[in-house]
Each structure stands twice: as C-alpha cells, then as structure tokens.
Design a protein around this motif. Structure first.
Motif: not given
Length: 129
Positions: A21-38
């Motif tokens: 992510s390009d952002r520090a807040d990983v709990t906020g809404p998802s951004l396009a192009g972001e990869c998330r893991i559970d």
C-alpha cells in the motif's frame, strides 16, 4: 519497487491487513491496486514478498536466519498462477492463484536464488545472514 514489509503486531479485531500500500493507515478503505491478506492467514509476523506484474517484489531480500518469508500472489483475479521454487531445490510452493500465500522459514545463512516454475523469467534472491 516497494520493499518487503515485516509484519509484526495488529490491532485486535482487524479483519484484513494491507500487504502492499502507498498509505500508512492499513485499516482504512481499500485502494485500487492494493493487495490484502487475512490476519488469520499465518502470514502475520513474517516478511512479505509480493508477486505482482509477473515479478517478485522485492527482487532481492536480506533477512536474518530464522526468518519466515511469505509470498503473496498480488496479481489481479483471473491472472495465471505463480510459484516460488528454489533454484537449487530446497522448496517448491504449490501453484498460487491471486490472493494465495506460501511461507517458508530460512534457518541457515546463505544466498537462495529462486524462480516461478510456470514463468521462469521471474527470478529473485533471498539472502539469509
């Protein structure tokens, strides 16, 4: 290229964690192009290598002995699966579809070159110190 992220601790109750992510807040809404893991995936507390755009990111990773490295396929849905395979043997992940993860702990020091089986032009190195 973005550096690997060493994941340590997460706030209780968080449902997802941003891998890239390009952002520090990983709990906020998802951004396009972001990869998330559970957070329950087993990748928490490991060093992450993202698989994106038919490349391993980072291409060279330095870690201390005993580090668990987790590969996360961050390709878009429908993209071909990838693997992480040691050039000299040692490990071969299963096929990783987008969103899948694979982890391996590097116990001994050394330089470990690896590639993607289906896409051998995808190469990278883990240096264990």
């Amino acid at each position: 290229m973005r550096p690997a992220i060493a994941l340590a601790a997460l706030a209780a109750g968080a449902a997802m964690l941003s891998c890239i992510s390009d952002r520090a807040d990983v709990t906020g809404p998802s951004l396009a192009g972001e990869c998330r893991i559970d957070v329950g995936s087993g990748a928490v507390g490991t060093t992450i290598v993202a698989i994106r755009d038919f490349a391993f990111l980072p291409a060279t990773l330095r870690v201390p002995a005993g580090t668990t490295v987790t590969w996360v396929n961050c390709e878009p849905a429908g993209e071909a699966p990838h693997t992480s395979e040691g050039d000299a043997g040692g490990w071969t992940s299963p096929l990783l579809a987008p969103g899948d993860i694979y982890s391996r702990t590097f116990v001994a020091a050394g330089t470990f070159d690896y590639h993607c089986g289906p896409h051998p032009f995808m190469t990278a190195t883990v240096i264990v110190e």
